[in-house]
Motif scaffolding. Structure first.
Motif, PDB file in Angstrom:
ATOM      1  N   MET A   1      60.250   6.355  29.855  1.00 20.75           N
ATOM      2  CA  MET A   1      59.292   7.253  30.591  1.00 20.75           C
ATOM      3  C   MET A   1      59.568   8.111  31.593  1.00 20.75           C
ATOM      4  SD  MET A   1      55.760   5.246  31.891  1.00 20.75           S
ATOM      5  CE  MET A   1      54.673   5.818  33.071  1.00 20.75           C
ATOM      6  N   GLY A   2      59.163   9.452  31.227  1.00 25.78           N
ATOM      7  CA  GLY A   2      59.569  10.379  32.266  1.00 25.78           C
ATOM      8  C   GLY A   2      58.425  10.988  33.109  1.00 25.78           C
ATOM      9  N   LEU A   3      58.552  11.699  33.941  1.00 29.41           N
ATOM     10  CA  LEU A   3      57.666  11.936  35.170  1.00 29.41           C
ATOM     11  C   LEU A   3      56.272  12.818  34.337  1.00 29.41           C
ATOM     12  CD1 LEU A   3      57.174  12.149  38.044  1.00 29.41           C
ATOM     13  CD2 LEU A   3      58.366  14.227  38.141  1.00 29.41           C
ATOM     14  N   GLU A   4      56.581  13.380  33.043  1.00 26.53           N
ATOM     15  CA  GLU A   4      55.599  13.964  32.513  1.00 26.53           C
ATOM     16  C   GLU A   4      54.632  13.071  31.868  1.00 26.53           C
ATOM     17  OE1 GLU A   4      59.299  13.544  29.649  1.00 26.53           O
ATOM     18  OE2 GLU A   4      58.860  14.346  31.674  1.00 26.53           O
ATOM     19  N   ASP A   5      54.834  11.821  31.633  1.00 17.57           N
ATOM     20  CA  ASP A   5      54.230  10.824  31.182  1.00 17.57           C
ATOM     21  C   ASP A   5      53.186  10.302  32.169  1.00 17.57           C
ATOM     22  OD1 ASP A   5      55.415  10.695  28.571  1.00 17.57           O
ATOM     23  OD2 ASP A   5      57.199   9.331  29.414  1.00 17.57           O
ATOM     24  N   VAL A  63      67.868  20.110  39.235  1.00 17.21           N
ATOM     25  CA  VAL A  63      67.014  19.279  40.121  1.00 17.21           C
ATOM     26  C   VAL A  63      66.980  17.991  39.511  1.00 17.21           C
ATOM     27  CG1 VAL A  63      64.696  19.228  40.839  1.00 17.21           C
ATOM     28  CG2 VAL A  63      65.533  21.358  40.700  1.00 17.21           C
ATOM     29  N   PRO A  64      67.384  16.846  40.321  1.00 18.88           N
ATOM     30  CA  PRO A  64      67.368  15.572  39.825  1.00 18.88           C
ATOM     31  C   PRO A  64      66.081  15.215  39.359  1.00 18.88           C
ATOM     32  CG  PRO A  64      68.763  15.792  41.914  1.00 18.88           C
ATOM     33  CD  PRO A  64      68.013  17.229  41.695  1.00 18.88           C
ATOM     34  N   ALA A  65      64.918  15.522  39.898  1.00 24.83           N
ATOM     35  CA  ALA A  65      63.585  14.955  39.883  1.00 24.83           C
ATOM     36  C   ALA A  65      62.891  15.530  38.382  1.00 24.83           C
ATOM     37  CB  ALA A  65      62.619  15.517  40.994  1.00 24.83           C
ATOM     38  N   LEU A  66      63.808  16.633  37.875  1.00 22.65           N
ATOM     39  CA  LEU A  66      63.257  17.060  36.601  1.00 22.65           C
ATOM     40  C   LEU A  66      64.330  16.455  35.510  1.00 22.65           C
ATOM     41  CD1 LEU A  66      62.861  20.934  37.966  1.00 22.65           C
ATOM     42  CD2 LEU A  66      61.019  19.049  36.950  1.00 22.65           C
ATOM     43  N   GLY A  67      65.131  15.673  36.026  1.00 22.60           N
ATOM     44  CA  GLY A  67      66.277  15.073  35.128  1.00 22.60           C
ATOM     45  C   GLY A  67      67.413  15.950  34.926  1.00 22.60           C
ATOM     46  N   ILE A  81      56.858  21.393  31.261  1.00 20.44           N
ATOM     47  CA  ILE A  81      55.786  22.208  31.861  1.00 20.44           C
ATOM     48  C   ILE A  81      55.028  21.023  32.694  1.00 20.44           C
ATOM     49  CG2 ILE A  81      53.690  23.292  32.171  1.00 20.44           C
ATOM     50  CD1 ILE A  81      54.963  25.178  30.208  1.00 20.44           C
ATOM     51  N   LYS A  82      54.738  19.778  32.293  1.00 20.76           N
ATOM     52  CA  LYS A  82      54.139  18.747  32.668  1.00 20.76           C
ATOM     53  C   LYS A  82      54.962  18.257  33.916  1.00 20.76           C
ATOM     54  CE  LYS A  82      50.834  17.801  29.022  1.00 20.76           C
ATOM     55  NZ  LYS A  82      50.540  17.078  28.255  1.00 20.76           N
ATOM     56  N   ARG A  83      56.304  18.135  33.430  1.00 18.94           N
ATOM     57  CA  ARG A  83      57.341  17.386  34.203  1.00 18.94           C
ATOM     58  C   ARG A  83      57.338  18.246  35.523  1.00 18.94           C
ATOM     59  NH1 ARG A  83      63.291  16.058  31.852  1.00 18.94           N
ATOM     60  NH2 ARG A  83      61.814  14.670  30.469  1.00 18.94           N
ATOM     61  N   MET A  89      53.634  18.727  42.625  1.00 18.75           N
ATOM     62  CA  MET A  89      52.755  18.061  43.230  1.00 18.75           C
ATOM     63  C   MET A  89      53.353  16.848  43.993  1.00 18.75           C
ATOM     64  SD  MET A  89      49.944  17.727  40.101  1.00 18.75           S
ATOM     65  CE  MET A  89      48.508  16.978  41.206  1.00 18.75           C
ATOM     66  N   SER A  90      54.713  16.352  43.756  1.00 22.94           N
ATOM     67  CA  SER A  90      55.263  15.250  44.338  1.00 22.94           C
ATOM     68  C   SER A  90      55.822  15.865  45.771  1.00 22.94           C
ATOM     69  CB  SER A  90      55.931  14.420  43.503  1.00 22.94           C
ATOM     70  OG  SER A  90      55.481  13.998  42.537  1.00 22.94           O
ATOM     71  N   MET A  91      56.230  17.352  45.730  1.00 18.85           N
ATOM     72  CA  MET A  91      57.053  17.693  47.042  1.00 18.85           C
ATOM     73  C   MET A  91      56.126  17.672  48.059  1.00 18.85           C
ATOM     74  SD  MET A  91      58.566  21.142  45.132  1.00 18.85           S
ATOM     75  CE  MET A  91      60.146  21.491  45.392  1.00 18.85           C
ATOM     76  N   PRO A  92      56.775  17.608  49.326  1.00 15.91           N
ATOM     77  CA  PRO A  92      56.273  17.567  50.420  1.00 15.91           C
ATOM     78  C   PRO A  92      56.061  18.876  51.060  1.00 15.91           C
ATOM     79  CG  PRO A  92      58.657  16.627  50.610  1.00 15.91           C
ATOM     80  CD  PRO A  92      58.448  16.970  49.370  1.00 15.91           C
TER      81      PRO A  92
END
Length: 92
Positions: A1-5, A63-67, A81-83, A89-92
Protein backbone atom coordinates in the motif's frame (compact mmCIF):
# COMPACT_ATOMS: atom_id res chain seq x y z
CA UNK A 1 0.00 0.00 0.00
CA UNK A 2 1.52 3.29 -1.07
CA UNK A 3 0.92 6.83 0.05
CA UNK A 4 -1.26 7.35 -3.02
CA UNK A 5 -3.68 4.77 -1.62
CA UNK A 6 -4.32 7.16 1.26
CA UNK A 7 -5.11 10.09 -1.07
CA UNK A 8 -7.83 12.18 0.56
CA UNK A 9 -9.45 13.22 -2.72
CA UNK A 10 -9.40 16.17 -5.06
CA UNK A 11 -11.80 18.29 -2.99
CA UNK A 12 -9.56 18.07 0.08
CA UNK A 13 -6.52 18.75 -2.08
CA UNK A 14 -8.14 21.89 -3.50
CA UNK A 15 -9.04 23.08 0.01
CA UNK A 16 -5.40 22.56 1.00
CA UNK A 17 -4.17 24.53 -2.03
CA UNK A 18 -6.52 27.42 -1.21
CA UNK A 19 -4.70 27.93 2.08
CA UNK A 20 -1.55 28.81 0.08
CA UNK A 21 -3.08 30.64 -2.89
CA UNK A 22 -3.69 33.95 -1.17
CA UNK A 23 -0.03 34.40 -0.29
CA UNK A 24 1.79 32.33 -2.90
CA UNK A 25 -0.15 32.45 -6.18
CA UNK A 26 2.38 34.77 -7.79
CA UNK A 27 5.06 34.94 -10.47
CA UNK A 28 7.37 32.62 -8.49
CA UNK A 29 4.66 29.94 -8.44
CA UNK A 30 3.94 30.43 -12.14
CA UNK A 31 7.65 30.04 -12.96
CA UNK A 32 7.89 26.94 -10.78
CA UNK A 33 4.79 25.50 -12.46
CA UNK A 34 6.61 25.61 -15.80
CA UNK A 35 9.17 23.16 -14.36
CA UNK A 36 6.31 21.03 -13.02
CA UNK A 37 4.39 20.26 -16.21
CA UNK A 38 2.17 23.29 -15.50
CA UNK A 39 0.90 21.95 -12.17
CA UNK A 40 0.26 25.39 -10.71
CA UNK A 41 -1.57 24.01 -7.68
CA UNK A 42 1.46 22.05 -6.51
CA UNK A 43 3.78 24.92 -7.40
CA UNK A 44 1.79 27.26 -5.17
CA UNK A 45 2.05 24.83 -2.25
CA UNK A 46 5.78 24.29 -2.80
CA UNK A 47 6.43 28.04 -2.94
CA UNK A 48 4.64 28.34 0.38
CA UNK A 49 6.50 25.48 1.98
CA UNK A 50 10.03 26.09 0.70
CA UNK A 51 10.23 28.93 -1.80
CA UNK A 52 10.83 28.68 -5.55
CA UNK A 53 14.60 28.10 -5.53
CA UNK A 54 14.55 25.34 -2.91
CA UNK A 55 11.53 23.77 -4.62
CA UNK A 56 13.38 23.64 -7.95
CA UNK A 57 16.22 21.78 -6.23
CA UNK A 58 13.83 19.50 -4.35
CA UNK A 59 12.10 18.48 -7.59
CA UNK A 60 15.33 16.86 -8.80
CA UNK A 61 16.22 14.96 -5.61
CA UNK A 62 15.27 11.44 -4.65
CA UNK A 63 12.74 11.67 -1.81
CA UNK A 64 12.22 8.73 0.58
CA UNK A 65 8.54 9.63 1.15
CA UNK A 66 8.03 9.25 -2.60
CA UNK A 67 9.56 5.79 -2.71
CA UNK A 68 12.96 7.30 -3.53
CA UNK A 69 11.54 8.86 -6.70
CA UNK A 70 12.24 12.42 -7.73
CA UNK A 71 9.21 14.71 -7.34
CA UNK A 72 9.65 15.67 -11.01
CA UNK A 73 9.11 12.00 -11.94
CA UNK A 74 5.89 11.89 -9.93
CA UNK A 75 4.29 14.41 -12.28
CA UNK A 76 4.05 11.81 -15.05
CA UNK A 77 1.17 9.58 -13.89
CA UNK A 78 -2.06 10.15 -11.94
CA UNK A 79 -1.02 7.56 -9.32
CA UNK A 80 2.29 9.32 -8.62
CA UNK A 81 0.63 12.74 -8.65
CA UNK A 82 -1.56 11.50 -5.79
CA UNK A 83 1.58 10.29 -3.99
CA UNK A 84 3.20 13.69 -4.45
CA UNK A 85 0.09 15.53 -3.26
CA UNK A 86 -0.09 13.39 -0.12
CA UNK A 87 3.59 14.05 0.53
CA UNK A 88 3.04 17.80 0.18
CA UNK A 89 0.07 17.67 2.52
CA UNK A 90 2.19 15.77 5.07
CA UNK A 91 5.10 18.21 5.06
CA UNK A 92 5.43 20.58 8.00
Amino acid sequence: MGLEDEYVGDADWQNFVQVYEEDYLNDDARELAKAMDDNLDMAVVLCGKMGRERALQWLERSVPALGDKRPADCLKTPKLIKRLRMTLMSMP
